[in-house]
Scaffold this motif. Structure first.
Motif, PDB file in Angstrom:
ATOM      1  N   ARG A 223       0.824  -1.215   0.000  1.00  0.00           N
ATOM      2  CA  ARG A 223       0.000   0.000   0.000  1.00  0.00           C
ATOM      3  C   ARG A 223       0.859   1.265   0.000  1.00  0.00           C
TER       4      ARG A 223
ATOM      5  N   PRO B 231       2.319   2.294  -4.371  1.00  0.00           N
ATOM      6  CA  PRO B 231       1.201   2.159  -5.313  1.00  0.00           C
ATOM      7  C   PRO B 231       1.625   1.770  -6.718  1.00  0.00           C
TER       8      PRO B 231
ATOM      9  N   PRO C 242      -1.728  -2.386  -9.847  1.00  0.00           N
ATOM     10  CA  PRO C 242      -2.775  -1.430 -10.229  1.00  0.00           C
ATOM     11  C   PRO C 242      -3.699  -1.044  -9.068  1.00  0.00           C
ATOM     12  N   ASP C 243      -4.083  -1.977  -8.228  1.00  0.00           N
ATOM     13  CA  ASP C 243      -4.979  -1.697  -7.097  1.00  0.00           C
ATOM     14  C   ASP C 243      -4.247  -1.852  -5.768  1.00  0.00           C
ATOM     15  N   ALA C 244      -3.051  -1.286  -5.676  1.00  0.00           N
ATOM     16  CA  ALA C 244      -2.234  -1.447  -4.470  1.00  0.00           C
ATOM     17  C   ALA C 244      -2.948  -0.947  -3.225  1.00  0.00           C
ATOM     18  N   GLY C 245      -3.769   0.075  -3.352  1.00  0.00           N
ATOM     19  CA  GLY C 245      -4.475   0.627  -2.197  1.00  0.00           C
ATOM     20  C   GLY C 245      -5.470  -0.335  -1.580  1.00  0.00           C
ATOM     21  N   ARG C 246      -5.932  -1.318  -2.344  1.00  0.00           N
ATOM     22  CA  ARG C 246      -6.887  -2.307  -1.820  1.00  0.00           C
ATOM     23  C   ARG C 246      -6.246  -3.665  -1.601  1.00  0.00           C
ATOM     24  N   PHE C 247      -4.935  -3.744  -1.778  1.00  0.00           N
ATOM     25  CA  PHE C 247      -4.220  -5.017  -1.651  1.00  0.00           C
ATOM     26  C   PHE C 247      -4.256  -5.519  -0.207  1.00  0.00           C
TER      27      PHE C 247
ATOM     28  N   GLN D 147       2.513  -4.530 -19.020  1.00  0.00           N
ATOM     29  CA  GLN D 147       1.406  -4.744 -18.104  1.00  0.00           C
ATOM     30  C   GLN D 147       0.904  -6.175 -18.237  1.00  0.00           C
TER      31      GLN D 147
ATOM     32  N   ASP E  19      -2.937  -9.642 -10.908  1.00  0.00           N
ATOM     33  CA  ASP E  19      -2.195  -8.813  -9.959  1.00  0.00           C
ATOM     34  C   ASP E  19      -1.230  -9.667  -9.146  1.00  0.00           C
TER      35      ASP E  19
END
Length: 199
Positions: free
Chosen positions: A42, A45, A49-54, A128, A134
């Motif tokens: 977190r 980032p 791609p969605d590191a904040g919700r990892f 990518q 992920d």
């Protein structure tokens, strides 16, 4: 004369630096449990791609720790003939094993090149995940491979100040330590050693 650090170099270094001096003369590991890996991702980032919700689990933690062992062994190989970080110098993976682990982690997620060309800048190609996956270990392995294959690898050094276990990118021809506080500790240690020798 600071040279810019690429995204790949920053991710590779930051992964290796999850093993650090603990402030009390020992070594700390930021990735001892899934919560530590969750916090690290977190804070980075650019890793996913969605590191904040990892949210890490035991399997992801094991995969990243396995990759980190390979990275630190390859960093030790890259800084030769200099000495590796003292944190793990006695327990490094053999280079062929480290390369195998790194390549296996990178192969977990196939990638495709994606062109980005913002107005006023040159084109930039990023790789990518082809399936939108992920896989953290795979994404980190791709960054490590890009860093180790880049000219930045030649700037990689291990800091040998007392109690430091970090790797860093050399920014100046006379730079010997990862940060000024390490330089101060090294000078103080040399001063004390000289006075002990003459006493």
């Amino acid at each position: 004369m600071r040279e810019p650090i690429s995204r790949d170099a920053r991710l590779a270094l930051d992964l290796a630096l999850t093993i650090r001096h603990d402030g009390d003369g020992g070594v700390a590991d930021d990735l001892t449990d899934p919560a530590g890996l969750t916090a690290w991702v977190r804070a980075h980032p650019e890793a996913l791609p969605d590191a904040g919700r990892f949210t890490a689990d035991a399997a992801r933690l094991a995969a990243v720790r396995d990759l980190r062992a390979a990275v630190r062994a390859l960093f030790a190989h890259a800084v030769r003939p200099g000495e590796p970080s003292p944190a793990d110098a006695a327990r490094l993976l053999p280079v062929p094993e480290a390369v195998r682990r790194l390549n296996e982690a990178a192969a977990r997620t196939p990638t495709v090149p994606v062109l980005n060309w913002p107005e006023g800048t040159g084109p930039d190609v990023r790789h990518q995940p082809a399936d939108g996956g992920d896989d953290l270990a795979s994404a980190l392995a791709h960054a490590v491979i890009a860093f180790l294959a880049s000219p930045d690898r030649d700037r990689l050094r291990a800091c040998h100040a007392p109690r430091c276990v970090r790797y860093f990118l050399k920014d100046h021809p006379r730079q010997e330590w990862c940060k000024p506080s390490c330089g101060n500790r090294a000078r103080v240690a040399r001063h004390h050693q000289r006075h002990r020798t003459t006493a």
